[in-house]
Design a protein around this motif. Structure first.
Motif, PDB file in Angstrom:
ATOM      1  N   GLY A   1     -31.230  31.597  58.138  1.00  0.00           N
ATOM      2  CA  GLY A   1     -30.583  32.011  56.922  1.00  0.00           C
ATOM      3  C   GLY A   1     -29.648  33.013  56.578  1.00  0.00           C
ATOM      4  O   GLY A   1     -29.518  33.239  55.354  1.00  0.00           O
ATOM      5  N   CYS A   2     -29.015  33.734  58.024  1.00  0.00           N
ATOM      6  CA  CYS A   2     -27.515  34.267  58.428  1.00  0.00           C
ATOM      7  C   CYS A   2     -26.524  33.956  56.987  1.00  0.00           C
ATOM      8  O   CYS A   2     -26.642  32.821  56.850  1.00  0.00           O
ATOM      9  N   ILE A   3     -26.548  34.651  55.801  1.00  0.00           N
ATOM     10  CA  ILE A   3     -25.006  34.518  55.132  1.00  0.00           C
ATOM     11  C   ILE A   3     -23.780  35.262  55.303  1.00  0.00           C
ATOM     12  O   ILE A   3     -23.849  36.467  55.621  1.00  0.00           O
ATOM     13  N   ALA A   4     -22.848  34.887  54.997  1.00  0.00           N
ATOM     14  CA  ALA A   4     -21.782  35.212  55.406  1.00  0.00           C
ATOM     15  C   ALA A   4     -20.307  34.475  54.956  1.00  0.00           C
ATOM     16  O   ALA A   4     -20.526  33.046  54.590  1.00  0.00           O
ATOM     17  N   VAL A   5     -19.424  35.215  55.021  1.00  0.00           N
ATOM     18  CA  VAL A   5     -17.711  34.442  54.404  1.00  0.00           C
ATOM     19  C   VAL A   5     -16.551  35.336  54.953  1.00  0.00           C
ATOM     20  O   VAL A   5     -16.792  36.481  55.262  1.00  0.00           O
ATOM     21  N   ASN A   6     -16.272  34.445  55.762  1.00  0.00           N
ATOM     22  CA  ASN A   6     -15.059  34.933  56.589  1.00  0.00           C
ATOM     23  C   ASN A   6     -13.870  34.538  55.444  1.00  0.00           C
ATOM     24  O   ASN A   6     -13.506  33.452  54.837  1.00  0.00           O
ATOM     25  N   PHE A   7     -12.097  35.678  56.107  1.00  0.00           N
ATOM     26  CA  PHE A   7     -11.038  35.071  55.755  1.00  0.00           C
ATOM     27  C   PHE A   7     -10.342  35.295  57.087  1.00  0.00           C
ATOM     28  O   PHE A   7      -9.989  35.549  57.694  1.00  0.00           O
ATOM     29  N   TRP A   8      -9.530  33.895  56.926  1.00  0.00           N
ATOM     30  CA  TRP A   8      -9.128  33.183  57.950  1.00  0.00           C
ATOM     31  C   TRP A   8      -7.309  34.135  57.475  1.00  0.00           C
ATOM     32  O   TRP A   8      -6.319  33.022  56.462  1.00  0.00           O
ATOM     33  N   TYR A   9      -6.668  34.594  58.182  1.00  0.00           N
ATOM     34  CA  TYR A   9      -4.940  34.626  57.587  1.00  0.00           C
ATOM     35  C   TYR A   9      -4.246  34.058  58.909  1.00  0.00           C
ATOM     36  O   TYR A   9      -4.304  34.509  60.256  1.00  0.00           O
ATOM     37  N   ASP A  10      -3.547  33.357  58.621  1.00  0.00           N
ATOM     38  CA  ASP A  10      -2.790  33.512  59.305  1.00  0.00           C
ATOM     39  C   ASP A  10      -1.788  34.330  60.543  1.00  0.00           C
ATOM     40  O   ASP A  10      -1.426  35.359  60.623  1.00  0.00           O
ATOM     41  N   MET A  11      -2.218  34.031  61.995  1.00  0.00           N
ATOM     42  CA  MET A  11      -1.585  34.773  62.401  1.00  0.00           C
ATOM     43  C   MET A  11       0.037  35.223  63.111  1.00  0.00           C
ATOM     44  O   MET A  11       0.386  33.933  62.646  1.00  0.00           O
ATOM     45  N   GLU A  12       0.562  36.173  63.690  1.00  0.00           N
ATOM     46  CA  GLU A  12       2.067  36.066  63.702  1.00  0.00           C
ATOM     47  C   GLU A  12       2.396  35.579  64.670  1.00  0.00           C
ATOM     48  O   GLU A  12       1.984  36.440  66.087  1.00  0.00           O
ATOM     49  N   TYR A  13       2.913  34.662  64.799  1.00  0.00           N
ATOM     50  CA  TYR A  13       3.719  33.951  66.380  1.00  0.00           C
ATOM     51  C   TYR A  13       5.015  34.882  66.642  1.00  0.00           C
ATOM     52  O   TYR A  13       5.859  34.295  67.171  1.00  0.00           O
TER      53      TYR A  13
END
Length: 335
Positions: A303-315
């Motif tokens: 039942g774990c709840i999480a929120v994640n944020f994806w930021y574009d990586m620097e190439y």
């Protein structure tokens, strides 16, 4: 080609060399313990006790491509106290969301000679909670894991309980990456497991309730991590409740990692014994900074709840280095 293999192994092991030497000297001099924490490859994932200064975070963590766990970064979020089953039923219980369903908890994973994706099912949020809470018996394992900003798109009613972006991270990454590419909502059973993979994102993973358990491997371990190319397929649950695997015949083959880091088959993948996995647990109220291109495998409490944020990586040069490492790994693996 044997010479290339030899140099590739030496190339990758450079990141571990100083750490290994220092580890041997710890018993002779305790001051090396403090020195170890500053090395690229720590023996454990370090903790920050408060949200960092943006410039300092870039210099200490994003630039060097090092993971850390940040405490007190989301302690002001209402979600930490509000997101109970009762609140979620009232707020979004009738909303229909995308749910991954598998027979064994492994979505997007190698099964035999196939790369098998979950059955994507549309379900009301309340019906998902009924199964997670054990009120309704159900064959298969459920995981709310759709990674296309599903929090913003499918559950906008919950966004007032969190932030739309992490301000110090947005500042650290600069103007052109100020907002995340995606903000994802995660909810699942304990049996739901994320197989080992990597992402081209700077990832801030925030646990709201329960606990997430990560196995992390740095990009420099790429030569020791096996890859294969697999026929894509999807699970489909029949009317009798059993699951079948259905090939996607018109799709390109998928490169994926067949190894299970929980029980690695070192007879089949002997190079993996050179890898140096880090294990960490991220608890409610904590945030994991998972750098781009780090390999990771994830388990969770029920039942774990999480929120994640994806930021574009620097190439940048790090990406070029990894591409070289990956190309050499592919060449040597094929010989």
């Amino acid at each position: 080609m044997e010479s290339v293999k030899k140099h590739l192994t030496e190339f990758s092991l450079e990141a571990h060399a100083v750490l290994s030497l220092a580890s041997q000297l710890i018993n002779q001099n305790d001051c090396f313990i403090d020195y170890l924490s500053d090395l690229y490859l720590n023996q454990s994932v370090p903790y920050l006790e408060e949200p960092p200064d943006p410039l300092q975070f870039y210099r200490d963590w994003i630039g060097p491509n090092k993971p850390c766990i940040i405490r007190n970064a989301i302690s002001h979020w209402p979600a930490l106290s509000r997101w109970t089953p009762e609140y979620l039923r009232e707020k979004v219980g009738s909303k229909v969301i995308s749910v991954a369903v598998t027979p064994n908890g492994y979505a997007d994973a190698v099964n035999g000679d196939r790369f098998v994706m979950p059955e994507e099912r549309q379900m009301s949020f309340s019906s998902v909670l009924d199964i997670v809470e054990g009120k309704v018996q159900h064959r298969g394992v459920l995981y709310v894991q759709k990674q296309c900003s599903n929090l913003l798109d499918e559950l906008p009613e919950l966004t007032d309980d969190v932030e739309h972006h992490i301000s110090w991270m947005s500042t650290a990454l600069g103007e052109w990456r100020r907002l995340p590419d995606a903000v994802n909502f995660w909810l699942g059973e304990a049996s739901a497991i994320t197989s080992m993979h990597k992402d081209h994102y700077e990832n801030l993973y925030c646990v709201i309730s329960g606990e997430k358990n990560f196995i992390l491997l740095p990009p420099t371990d790429r030569p020791f991590i096996p890859y294969g190319v697999y026929q894509p397929a999807v699970y489909r649950q029949r009317d009798d409740g059993e699951f079948e695997v259905v090939d996607q015949n018109n799709s390109e083959k998928v490169p994926w990692i067949p190894l299970n880091p929980l029980d690695p088959d070192l007879d089949q993948y002997p190079q993996y014994h050179r890898a140096r996995p880090l294990h960490c647990s991220v608890k409610a109220g904590e945030m994991l900074y998972l750098p781009s291109l780090w390999f990771h495998h994830v388990q969770q409490s029920h039942g774990c709840i999480a929120v994640n944020f994806w930021y574009d990586m620097e190439y940048d040069i790090k990406y070029n280095y990894f591409q070289l490492l990956e190309s050499l790994s592919e060449v040597t693996a094929s010989t």
